[in-house]
Design an enzyme around this catalytic site. Structure first.
Site, PDB file in Angstrom:
ATOM      1  N   CYS A 104      -6.779 -32.752  49.594  1.00 59.66           N
ATOM      2  CA  CYS A 104      -5.856 -33.689  48.940  1.00 59.66           C
ATOM      3  C   CYS A 104      -5.136 -33.015  47.763  1.00 59.66           C
ATOM      4  O   CYS A 104      -4.304 -32.156  47.982  1.00 59.66           O
ATOM      5  CB  CYS A 104      -6.598 -34.958  48.529  1.00 59.66           C
ATOM      6  SG  CYS A 104      -5.495 -36.379  48.299  1.00 59.66           S
ATOM      7  N   HIS A 110      -8.630 -36.622  53.998  1.00 58.27           N
ATOM      8  CA  HIS A 110     -10.012 -36.542  53.517  1.00 58.27           C
ATOM      9  C   HIS A 110     -10.981 -36.417  54.696  1.00 58.27           C
ATOM     10  O   HIS A 110     -11.343 -37.419  55.314  1.00 58.27           O
ATOM     11  CB  HIS A 110     -10.358 -37.781  52.690  1.00 58.27           C
ATOM     12  CG  HIS A 110      -9.738 -37.790  51.339  1.00 58.27           C
ATOM     13  ND1 HIS A 110     -10.403 -37.346  50.206  1.00 58.27           N
ATOM     14  CD2 HIS A 110      -8.507 -38.165  50.918  1.00 58.27           C
ATOM     15  CE1 HIS A 110      -9.609 -37.455  49.158  1.00 58.27           C
ATOM     16  NE2 HIS A 110      -8.449 -37.949  49.565  1.00 58.27           N
ATOM     17  N   GLU A 141     -14.056 -35.961  54.616  1.00 57.78           N
ATOM     18  CA  GLU A 141     -15.369 -36.556  54.317  1.00 57.78           C
ATOM     19  C   GLU A 141     -15.432 -38.029  54.673  1.00 57.78           C
ATOM     20  O   GLU A 141     -16.513 -38.615  54.762  1.00 57.78           O
ATOM     21  CB  GLU A 141     -15.731 -36.348  52.845  1.00 57.78           C
ATOM     22  CG  GLU A 141     -15.104 -37.315  51.867  1.00 57.78           C
ATOM     23  CD  GLU A 141     -13.647 -37.032  51.545  1.00 57.78           C
ATOM     24  OE1 GLU A 141     -13.053 -37.789  50.759  1.00 57.78           O
ATOM     25  OE2 GLU A 141     -13.103 -36.040  52.072  1.00 57.78           O
TER      26      GLU A 141
END
EC number: 6.3.5.5
Length: 399
Positions: A267, A352, A354
């Protein structure tokens, strides 16, 4: 608080429409940049994401608050926050169509409204969020404010893109999180621009020892102590950090002794790495904030569903093509979603991987990062290797 006790409130868009609703949060009037997310779940995660610092967040999901809020102090076996992405709420205010006055979930300890009041966050319901989003899509992100009946007017609204927001969310001094005990534990220096807890978790569960440094720390001076460097997510305009984080990363990229150090950015970290490489970034019309955005892996032709939260993007046309090439592209708006070095173990993603909340389609990128560190340690790291001294460092962000 019940629906009968709610005060009147007004949500105003700068130079645009205003809407009347009701307050279910803190009795404060605030301003900020108005952005929207189409995510269906995960409002506690979004509200505690440092990347939303200074913003008024509009939820397009029609009903918000129905599963309450979990205990924000609960930590997992690694000492990381289990249900939140940081220790505090970072949004300035939230805007919803309908607030669920009654909630139910086995992890919930309080309502969304009670949480907002404790955290001093304005929250307004009864708003036509569909109309708000249509306006933002046509006119672009703008400044706005939430005014609650009886609350003192807030000071002049400051555009968060003009402020060094990363300095407000980054740790002030290094801290250390040991990785899950493994046959081999690798050591990572993480540049904290507002790192989410789940990014840290995705590293430590893979046996990575993470030492977290302030955003403006000279990472080039300590990179030789580590198996890899990681650049986190964060809020605001990346160009603010051209004389700090970007300059430090540029020295890291140019250091002849550190050419094979694995680097991974997410990001804001993706944007800062691109700037350090010589590329440019642009402000998007209204940004991408959702849990279901398709991104095409240009190396495999495979499409992944990704979680995103950003208002700026890398201009892929400005990448130095003899060094970096695009790795992912957004299939909705064709914006850049990742870059990779043509010969060195360096890559980054705008989305992202994750995925909290959101999909975990691209969690393999963390596995690839660990594999690159394994290769670096085996083939390139000079001995004797002196690890960065972590004894005595705190194990949580120092604000």
């Amino acid at each position: 608080m019940t629906s009968d006790e709610a005060k009147k409130a007004r949500f105003c868009l700068h130079g645009g429409p205003s809407y009347e609703g009701y307050s279910f949060g803190a009795p404060v009037s605030v301003g900020g940049e108005v952005v929207f997310t189409t995510s269906l779940v995960g409002y506690p995660d979004s509200m505690t994401d440092p990347s939303y610092k200074g913003q008024i967040l509009v939820f397009t999901q029609p009903l918000i608050g129905n599963y309450g809020v979990p205990d924000g102090s609960v930590r997992d076996q690694y000492g990381l926050l289990k249900y939140m992405e940081s220790s505090k709420v970072h949004v300035s205010a939230i805007v919803v169509a309908e607030y669920a006055w009654e909630y139910s979930h086995w992890t919930a300890v309080q309502s969304l409204g009670d949480w907002c009041r404790k955290e001093g966050v304005a929250a307004i319901g009864g708003i036509d969020t569909r109309a708000v989003v249509q306006y933002l899509r046509e006119s672009g992100s703008t400044m706005g404010r939430v005014d609650v009946e009886g609350a003192a007017a807030s000071a002049r609204v400051v555009d968060p893109s003009k402020v060094n927001l990363v300095a407000q969310v980054s740790t002030k001094s290094p801290f250390y999180i040991p990785g899950k005990p493994s046959r081999v534990n690798y050591d990572v220096a993480l540049v904290d621009c507002g790192v989410k807890e789940n990014i840290l978790r995705c590293l430590v569960v893979r046996g990575v020892n993470v030492t977290v440094f302030p955003y403006d720390y000279d990472v080039c001076s300590i990179a030789h102590h580590f198996d890899g460097v990681f650049i986190s997510n964060g809020p605001g305009d990346p160009i603010h950090y051209r004389n700090s984080t970007v300059a430090n990363l540029r020295r890291l990229l140019q250091d002849p002794d550190l050419q094979q150090v694995p680097i991974f950015g997410i990001c804001m970290g993706h944007q800062l790495l691109a700037l350090a490489a010589g590329a440019s970034t642009v402000k998007m019309k209204y940004g991408n904030r959702a849990h279901n955005i398709p991104a095409l892996d240009l190396s495999t032709g495979q499409c992944h569903i990704t979680s995103q939260n950003h208002g700026y993007a890398v201009d892929a046309a400005t990448l130095p093509r003899d060094e970096f090439v695009p790795l992912f592209v957004n299939l909705n708006d064709k914006s850049n979603e990742g870059i990779i070095h043509v010969s060195r173990p360096i890559y980054s993603t705008q989305f992202h991987p994750e995925g909290k909340g959101g999909p975990m389609d691209c969690s393999f990128l963390f596995d690839e990062y660990v594999e690159r560190m394994r290769c670096y340690r085996k083939l390139f790291r000079q001995e004797p290797f002196i690890r960065f001294p972590v004894i005595g460092l705190p194990k949580a962000r120092v604000l």
